[in-house]
Design a protein around this motif. Structure first.
Motif: not given
Length: 62
Positions: A25-27, A48-49, A53-56
């Protein structure tokens, strides 16, 4: 004669599948691609917006 998967192994498999899904999903988000999800009984397409975002703390290079 299927042997049951030991509890610890099945937990590790579940965690691996969840991580792979998050990375996929992040990709999509980073590449600007939409995804379709099941939400409230119907298919919803997120741009995409709209994808959070995936957890850093997750290593994206794996």
């Amino acid at each position: 004669m299927n042997k049951p998967i030991p509890e610890k192994l099945s937990t590790q498999i579940d965690a691996g599948v969840k991580l792979a899904m998050k990375k996929a999903i992040e990709r999509h988000r980073r590449l600007g691609e939409s995804i379709s999800i099941w939400q409230d009984g119907q298919v919803v397409t997120l741009t995409a917006e709209q994808i959070p975002p995936l957890d850093s703390t997750v290593n994206h290079s794996e």
